[in-house]
Design a protein around this motif. Structure first.
Motif, short mmCIF file in Angstrom:
data_model
loop_
_atom_site.label_atom_id
_atom_site.label_comp_id
_atom_site.label_asym_id
_atom_site.label_seq_id
_atom_site.Cartn_x
_atom_site.Cartn_y
_atom_site.Cartn_z
N VAL A 91 0.83 -1.20 0.00
CA VAL A 91 0.00 0.00 0.00
C VAL A 91 0.87 1.25 0.00
O VAL A 91 0.65 2.20 -0.76
CB VAL A 91 -0.96 -0.01 1.22
N ARG A 92 1.88 1.26 0.86
CA ARG A 92 2.78 2.41 0.93
C ARG A 92 3.55 2.56 -0.38
O ARG A 92 3.74 3.67 -0.88
CB ARG A 92 3.75 2.22 2.10
N PHE A 93 3.95 1.44 -0.97
CA PHE A 93 4.73 1.49 -2.22
C PHE A 93 3.91 2.10 -3.36
O PHE A 93 4.39 3.02 -4.05
CB PHE A 93 5.18 0.09 -2.61
N VAL A 94 2.70 1.63 -3.59
CA VAL A 94 1.92 2.12 -4.73
C VAL A 94 1.52 3.58 -4.54
O VAL A 94 1.26 4.29 -5.53
CB VAL A 94 0.67 1.25 -4.98
N THR A 95 1.47 4.04 -3.29
CA THR A 95 1.16 5.45 -3.06
C THR A 95 2.39 6.33 -3.27
O THR A 95 2.29 7.43 -3.81
CB THR A 95 0.62 5.64 -1.62
N THR A 181 -3.59 -7.82 -2.77
CA THR A 181 -2.31 -7.12 -2.87
C THR A 181 -1.64 -7.38 -4.21
O THR A 181 -1.13 -6.45 -4.85
CB THR A 181 -1.38 -7.56 -1.73
N PHE A 182 -1.64 -8.63 -4.65
CA PHE A 182 -1.06 -8.95 -5.96
C PHE A 182 -1.77 -8.19 -7.08
O PHE A 182 -1.15 -7.81 -8.08
CB PHE A 182 -1.16 -10.46 -6.23
N THR A 183 -3.08 -7.95 -6.90
CA THR A 183 -3.86 -7.28 -7.93
C THR A 183 -3.55 -5.79 -8.00
O THR A 183 -3.27 -5.24 -9.07
CB THR A 183 -5.37 -7.48 -7.66
N PHE A 184 -3.60 -5.10 -6.83
CA PHE A 184 -3.43 -3.64 -6.90
C PHE A 184 -1.98 -3.22 -7.09
O PHE A 184 -1.71 -2.11 -7.56
CB PHE A 184 -4.05 -2.94 -5.68
N ILE A 185 -1.03 -4.11 -6.75
CA ILE A 185 0.37 -3.73 -6.95
C ILE A 185 0.79 -3.95 -8.40
O ILE A 185 1.78 -3.38 -8.87
CB ILE A 185 1.28 -4.52 -5.98
N ALA A 186 0.03 -4.77 -9.15
CA ALA A 186 0.39 -5.07 -10.53
C ALA A 186 0.17 -3.87 -11.44
O ALA A 186 0.99 -3.58 -12.32
CB ALA A 186 -0.41 -6.27 -11.04
N THR A 187 -0.93 -3.16 -11.25
CA THR A 187 -1.22 -1.96 -12.04
C THR A 187 -1.72 -0.89 -11.08
O THR A 187 -2.71 -1.09 -10.38
CB THR A 187 -2.29 -2.23 -13.11
N ILE A 188 -1.06 0.26 -11.06
CA ILE A 188 -1.41 1.33 -10.12
C ILE A 188 -2.52 2.18 -10.72
O ILE A 188 -2.38 2.73 -11.82
CB ILE A 188 -0.17 2.20 -9.80
N LEU A 189 -3.63 2.29 -9.99
CA LEU A 189 -4.79 3.03 -10.46
C LEU A 189 -4.95 4.31 -9.66
O LEU A 189 -4.68 4.35 -8.46
CB LEU A 189 -6.06 2.17 -10.30
N PRO A 190 -5.41 5.39 -10.29
CA PRO A 190 -5.57 6.67 -9.58
C PRO A 190 -6.69 6.60 -8.55
O PRO A 190 -7.66 5.85 -8.71
CB PRO A 190 -5.91 7.67 -10.69
N SER A 191 -6.55 7.39 -7.50
CA SER A 191 -7.52 7.37 -6.41
C SER A 191 -8.82 8.04 -6.82
O SER A 191 -8.82 9.02 -7.57
CB SER A 191 -6.93 8.11 -5.20
N PRO A 192 -9.97 7.53 -6.31
CA PRO A 192 -11.23 8.26 -6.50
C PRO A 192 -11.24 9.57 -5.71
O PRO A 192 -12.11 10.41 -5.93
CB PRO A 192 -12.28 7.28 -5.96
N ARG A 193 -10.29 9.72 -4.77
CA ARG A 193 -10.17 10.94 -3.97
C ARG A 193 -8.81 11.57 -4.24
O ARG A 193 -7.83 11.28 -3.54
CB ARG A 193 -10.31 10.62 -2.49
N PRO A 194 -8.68 12.44 -5.22
CA PRO A 194 -7.36 12.95 -5.65
C PRO A 194 -6.61 13.71 -4.56
O PRO A 194 -5.39 13.82 -4.64
CB PRO A 194 -7.71 13.88 -6.82
N TRP A 195 -7.31 14.26 -3.56
CA TRP A 195 -6.66 15.03 -2.52
C TRP A 195 -6.05 14.17 -1.41
O TRP A 195 -5.34 14.68 -0.55
CB TRP A 195 -7.67 15.99 -1.89
N CYS A 196 -6.33 12.88 -1.43
CA CYS A 196 -5.98 12.01 -0.32
C CYS A 196 -4.49 12.05 0.02
O CYS A 196 -4.10 12.29 1.17
CB CYS A 196 -6.41 10.58 -0.63
N ALA A 197 -3.64 11.84 -0.97
CA ALA A 197 -2.20 11.75 -0.71
C ALA A 197 -1.63 13.08 -0.21
O ALA A 197 -0.73 13.11 0.62
CB ALA A 197 -1.46 11.32 -1.97
N LEU A 198 -2.17 14.19 -0.70
CA LEU A 198 -1.69 15.50 -0.27
C LEU A 198 -1.96 15.73 1.21
O LEU A 198 -1.18 16.38 1.91
CB LEU A 198 -2.37 16.60 -1.09
N VAL A 199 -3.08 15.19 1.70
CA VAL A 199 -3.48 15.39 3.09
C VAL A 199 -2.79 14.39 4.02
O VAL A 199 -2.39 14.74 5.13
CB VAL A 199 -5.01 15.27 3.22
#
Length: 431
Positions: A91-95, A181-199
């Motif tokens: 999770v931390r890696f894909v972010t 985990t194998f699924t979401f780490i294979a292809t990184i998809l953008p968040s439905p909440r674009p402000w999440c990482a900034l906060v």
């Protein structure tokens, strides 16, 4: 007399534990509408549940069945913890791998499921829309329902061993988390909440050197992508960015390349993982929905009754709320539902609600059929009685534990289980 027999009370499936489980969800929802009632009723309900369970545990008679399931249960717990560790790292890696600049610029994917919910908001009555938006049931509640179902073995509501049931649930959950985990780490998809990482995160603005070489130079130029396909090799030069910060984590310093910590973000890798939370990318598929579906599947198989229908309605309510609040795309919830169903079906070898004692008695009866027939011909009543006792004994589990061993084993199981329950519920109280 015949009329009296026909009017005898017939237990309704799901009347006991099912009613308590639904009541718990309803009482806990009072915190949103009647906080005073909630503050009075919830402690009383917990007290009744704990006291009733402890009382039933004292007189529990199937510890001999629980002993063989103890090791699979502990193994499943360790497996789940390792799966959670791997998931937190991923999770931390894909972010972090693409940097904050990507999170600022990446648009959410088009989600027809959310569009449909928004359209329904315009057509449905306001009261119904408010009901769909209400936080009636959360992750915390699904775990409580699973715990209730597990401990209901002491009330005879489900088949022993209860540890076998818990081992199946936990093992299935671990497999589901690994597949996720194998699924979401294979292809990184953008968040439905674009402000999440900034906060939430203090990660570098620029992408990881790996991304700089293999992804960033080709993302916005179709000719560059076409040439990349022809060469099948990275050819563009990476941009010049600041040198990556590498903390002193001792033997765990190799994780810095994956977690990409920033200066002042934390002195240990463990602190970074604690803040990983649910991540800030879309994580295919929904972990919350996986828990919900596995709980509903376990309930349906082990207990059934009218409460199963209500629980599946809760699952659908949770799914639409996950989409409505942009925690996940619609596809994440849909995939989680059928993956959860298939995974539960695939792990029936660990624990099943089917009563195997009948099969063992039937097999034993086939074995002694000839002897029973001969005894009947000889009118040997004592031999017939002996043979029937053998058949009945074949369906029973052998008691191999002494009384002291039962008390010690039972005490350890109860203490360990209650500790796990308290930790799990404490860590998921925010839903």
């Amino acid at each position: 007399m015949a009329a009296d027999k026909s009017k005898r009370f017939v237990p309704v499936p799901g009347l006991g534990t099912g009613t308590v489980a639904i009541a718990y969800v309803c009482v806990d929802y009072l915190q949103h509408v009647r906080p005073t009632w909630h503050d009075r009723l919830m402690p009383a309900l917990w007290a009744v549940l704990v006291l009733a369970t402890v009382f039933r545990l004292i007189f529990y008679r199937h510890w001999a069945k629980e002993l063989p399931a103890a090791l699979p249960f502990l193994g499943s717990v360790v497996f789940l913890l390792l799966a959670f560790l791997f998931e937190a790292l991923s999770v931390r890696f894909v972010t972090a791998v693409l940097g904050l600049d990507w999170h600022r610029s990446a648009d959410p994917l088009p989600d027809t499921g959310q569009w449909l919910l928004l359209a329904l908001n315009e057509m449905l009555p306001e009261a119904l829309v408010s009901l769909l938006r209400a936080h009636i049931i959360t992750l915390h509640h699904y775990l409580v329902i699973f715990v209730m179902l597990g401990f209901s073995v002491t009330f005879g509501s489900i088949k022993a061993p209860g540890l076998g049931f818990a081992a199946r649930y936990i093992f299935t959950m671990a497999v589901g988390r690994l597949l996720r985990t194998f699924t979401f780490i294979a292809t990184i998809l953008p968040s439905p909440r674009p402000w999440c990482a900034l906060v939430r995160y203090r990660i570098p603005n620029y992408p990881h050197p790996w991304v700089q070489k293999y992804y960033e130079p080709y993302t916005s130029d179709s000719d560059a992508i076409s040439r990349l396909l022809q060469l099948d090799s990275a050819y563009a030069e990476a941009k010049v960015y600041p040198v990556e910060f590498v903390p002193d984590w001792g033997k765990m310093s190799f994780l810095a390349n994956m977690l990409r910590p920033n200066v002042g973000e934390g002195s240990t890798w463990y602190q970074l993982l604690k803040r990983a939370s649910g991540g800030c990318n879309d994580l295919m598929y929904s972990g919350h929905m996986l828990v919900a579906v596995l709980t509903a599947m376990a309930w349906t198989e082990a207990y059934g009754g009218w409460t199963s229908a209500i629980l599946w309605i809760f699952v659908l309510h949770s799914a639409q709320r996950e989409i409505r609040e942009r925690h996940h795309y619609s596809v994440d919830c849909i995939v989680a539902i059928y993956v959860g169903i298939l995974l539960w079906r695939a792990t029936g070898f660990i624990w099943s609600a089917k009563d195997t004692s009948k099969a063992r008695r039937a097999a034993k009866f086939d074995e002694v059929r000839t002897r029973l027939t001969q005894s009947a011909k000889d009118s040997d009543i004592d031999q017939i009685r002996k043979i029937l006792e053998e058949v009945e004994t074949a369906g029973q589990d052998k008691e191999t534990l002494s009384k002291k061993a039962v008390i010690l084993f039972g005490s350890c199981v109860v203490l360990f289980t209650f500790t796990c329950v308290v930790l799990a519920l404490t860590l998921t109280t925010d839903g």
